[in-house]
Enzyme design. Structure first.
Site, PDB file in Angstrom:
ATOM      1  N   LYS A  80      -3.111  47.304 103.338  1.00  0.00           N
ATOM      2  CA  LYS A  80      -2.883  48.298 102.279  1.00  0.00           C
ATOM      3  C   LYS A  80      -1.538  48.990 102.513  1.00  0.00           C
ATOM      4  CE  LYS A  80      -5.182  52.231  99.969  1.00  0.00           C
ATOM      5  NZ  LYS A  80      -6.372  53.090  99.909  1.00  0.00           N
ATOM      6  N   SER A 160      -8.819  53.844  95.410  1.00  0.00           N
ATOM      7  CA  SER A 160      -7.419  53.515  95.435  1.00  0.00           C
ATOM      8  C   SER A 160      -7.080  52.162  96.048  1.00  0.00           C
ATOM      9  CB  SER A 160      -6.677  54.593  96.208  1.00  0.00           C
ATOM     10  OG  SER A 160      -7.026  54.575  97.582  1.00  0.00           O
ATOM     11  N   SER A 184     -12.457  55.332  98.176  1.00  0.00           N
ATOM     12  CA  SER A 184     -11.394  54.346  97.915  1.00  0.00           C
ATOM     13  C   SER A 184     -11.579  52.996  98.579  1.00  0.00           C
ATOM     14  CB  SER A 184     -10.031  54.904  98.335  1.00  0.00           C
ATOM     15  OG  SER A 184      -9.589  55.855  97.405  1.00  0.00           O
TER      16      SER A 184
END
Lengths: 493, 95
Positions: A80, A160, A184
């Site tokens: 990420k 997210s 998330s």
């Protein structure tokens, strides 16, 4: 060759050790697939092909000699864009970080490289992890590989960690790192039909993770199976002197919890999670989960978490308040993009931040600044932190009676882009089932359990006691076994 | 507690975010939408409740008071928008 990318992480690691294929082969297979699919899926915002091949070559050397072979030796992963990676652009998908290239490595990613993992690239996310649909990324959102039956509408992969979810669900990596401040990891996992876990607060070091809300942020993996998630988490977690909130406790061997029976476990079902307007299909899924665990020998106990409805409003004070402090560092002076204001230093700060931050981030920074401003601190932030204690007390009372809790992960399946971006509060409600675990610091896993009538995946969540990730993995694996979830998105890209 | 245009202007200044004059009203509307939703926290009885500081009780770790890092000036400067002779170059701070 293409079948290598369909392997689970655990099988790939075994295959590499058994020399059925090389790290270079599987890494190249992923790079080829990323080349082909990423223009349609937008999961990766940086692809580190050269670095990946160099790391694969180093792994192959170790695998050949059989000496100091790591737990993830040669396994290609996606990272990420929130984790600092030395020499590789890291922006948390925000314009304000410009072309920021960290001169250091986050602890979580360093732990992965120490065990031999290979980095394929950086994955898309909501700007600074603020969002539930990945629509706030500076690079535009990824596309969920799943679509509703008979529809071409692009759906969100959640947020997210939308890029991480998309990459895992469409075989663009074996597994991915992600982070979870209010849901998330778990909400995207549910939206794309993969497994994701957030560990107990403090298990994973926050050193080198771009900060959003420090008392809530936790790293965790997205993976194809519960076992893969356990393997990833085992490697990602560590005691770290560089993060003062890091727990100085040994990291358990969670892979060994997989397959342990849930017989005799008490599983709580919190009545407050049966929210008004919840679709029948979510209700049905939840009942199905209860039935599966009963059949596996667990006892189901009704429990009450009376302060559940206050979790989201408390979160929307605590998280923006902490974000407004954390994001004060982005002033355009030492790194990132500077926009000259023409006049005073303050003008430059204000223009830099107005240009660099997107609309949702600005909204949250204003909320955070307001609730922390003189005269309002007690009414908002202090009260919210006290409500947080109430929420934790709810959990503590429930955990006197049960070993873990079972809930749906999300109140709906994946939605289409634009469907919820009009009203911030409606978007925030996505995290209604996940945010409580962040506020109380508890471990929670989402496991894919079924597809709805439109053919979209749905997830069940298991929340454990503090430090009891093992319960999440045991119960998660039992659900995985019973559900036999093997649906795959129909390839349209 | 609802915010008006002037409050938004003040908060934006505190947050060091330039907000155009013609956006102040719509922003006040957005913030009020969120704040009125947050107001429900007033229903919770928090009398005598301690504010939560950490989810898992533990004491802060101690370490020796020695230098553990440093000597990396070029790394620190590597991402700066503007540098000169090993320094950050910033807009004039003191008139």
């Amino acid at each position: 060759m293409t079948d290598l990318i369909n392997l689970t992480l655990s099988d790939a690691v075994d295959g590499l050790k058994a020399k059925q294929f090389s790290s270079k082969e599987i890494t190249q297979a992923f790079l080829t697939e990323i080349d082909r699919s990423n223009p349609h899926l937008n999961a990766y915002v940086v692809v580190t092909a050269d670095k990946a091949l160099a790391m694969a070559e180093a792994a192959d050397k170790k695998l050949a000699t059989g000496k100091s072979v790591g737990k993830l030796e040669g396994a290609p992963l996606g990272i990420k864009d929130l984790f600092c990676t030395e020499g590789v652009r890291t922006t948390a998908c925000s314009n304000i970080l410009g072309e920021f290239t960290p001169p250091y490595e986050s602890t979580v990613t360093q732990n992965l490289w120490n065990e031999g993992a290979v980095m394929l690239g950086k994955l898309n996310m909501d700007e600074f992890a603020m969002g539930s649909s990945n629509e706030t990324s500076r690079f535009g959102p990824p596309s969920n590989p799943w679509r509703r039956k008979g529809s071409n509408a692009a759906l969100t992969a959640g947020g997210s960690s939308g890029g991480s979810a998309t990459a895992v669900a469409s075989d663009l990596c074996l597994a991915a790192t992600a982070s979870d401040t209010g849901g998330s990891i778990r909400q995207p996992a549910a939206f794309v039909g993969v497994t994701g876990i957030k560990p107990t607060y403090g298990r994973a070091s926050r050193y080198g993770m771009v900060a959003f809300a420090s008392s809530l942020d936790q790293a965790g993996p997205l993976a194809k199976t519960v076992k893969d998630a356990a393997l990833m988490l085992e490697v990602m977690c560590s005691a770290d002197d560089r993060d003062s909130t890091s727990l100085h406790l040994p990291v358990p061997q969670w892979t060994k919890s997989i397959g342990k029976s849930v017989k005799g476990m008490k599983i709580g079902v919190p009545k407050e999670y049966r929210v008004a307007g919840m679709p029948d299909e979510i209700e049905k899924l939840w009942s199905q989960g209860i039935a599966w665990l009963k059949a596996a020998g667990a006892t189901i106990v009704d429990v009450s978490l009376p302060h559940t409805k206050y979790a989201l409003p408390a979160y929307y004070i605590v998280a923006p308040a902490e974000a407004s402090s954390n994001l004060a560092r982005y002033d355009g002076m030492r790194y990132g993009a500077r926009v000259s204001g023409g006049g005073s230093l303050t003008d430059t700060y204000e223009q830099t931040r107005a240009t660099g931050f997107g609309a949702e981030v600005q909204r949250r920074l204003l909320i955070g600044t307001y609730v922390l401003s003189a005269g309002y601190y007690d009414a908002y932030y202090l009260r919210a932190q006290k409500v947080r204690t109430r929420i934790l007390q709810d959990f503590e009372a429930a955990f006197e009676k049960v070993d873990a809790l079972l809930t749906p992960t999300t109140p709906s399946a994946a939605f289409a882009y634009g469907e919820k971006s009009g009203d911030p509060v409606e978007m925030y409600l996505n995290d209604i089932f996940t945010v409580t675990a962040n506020l109380a610091g508890l471990p929670a896993i989402s496991v894919p359990a079924a597809v709805d009538s439109q053919g979209l995946p749905l997830g069940l969540q298991v929340i454990g006691k503090a430090l009891d990730e093992e319960a999440c993995f045991k119960v998660g694996a039992a659900i995985e076994d019973a559900a036999g979830f093997n649906a795959r998105p129909e390839r349209w890209w | 507690m609802s915010v008006d245009k002037n409050t938004v202007r003040k908060v934006a200044r505190l947050a060091r975010i330039a907000v155009a004059e013609d956006r102040l009203d719509s922003m006040a509307g957005e913030l009020n939408g969120i704040l009125s939703w947050i107001e429900q926290l007033n229903e919770v009885d928090v009398e005598g409740v301690e504010a939560m500081t950490t989810p898992v009780a533990m004491s802060l770790p101690m370490r020796k008071d020695v230098v553990t890092d440093g000597g990396i000036r070029d790394k620190v400067l590597a991402n700066a928008p503007k540098t000169e002779d090993g320094f950050f170059v910033v807009p004039k701070v003191v008139e």
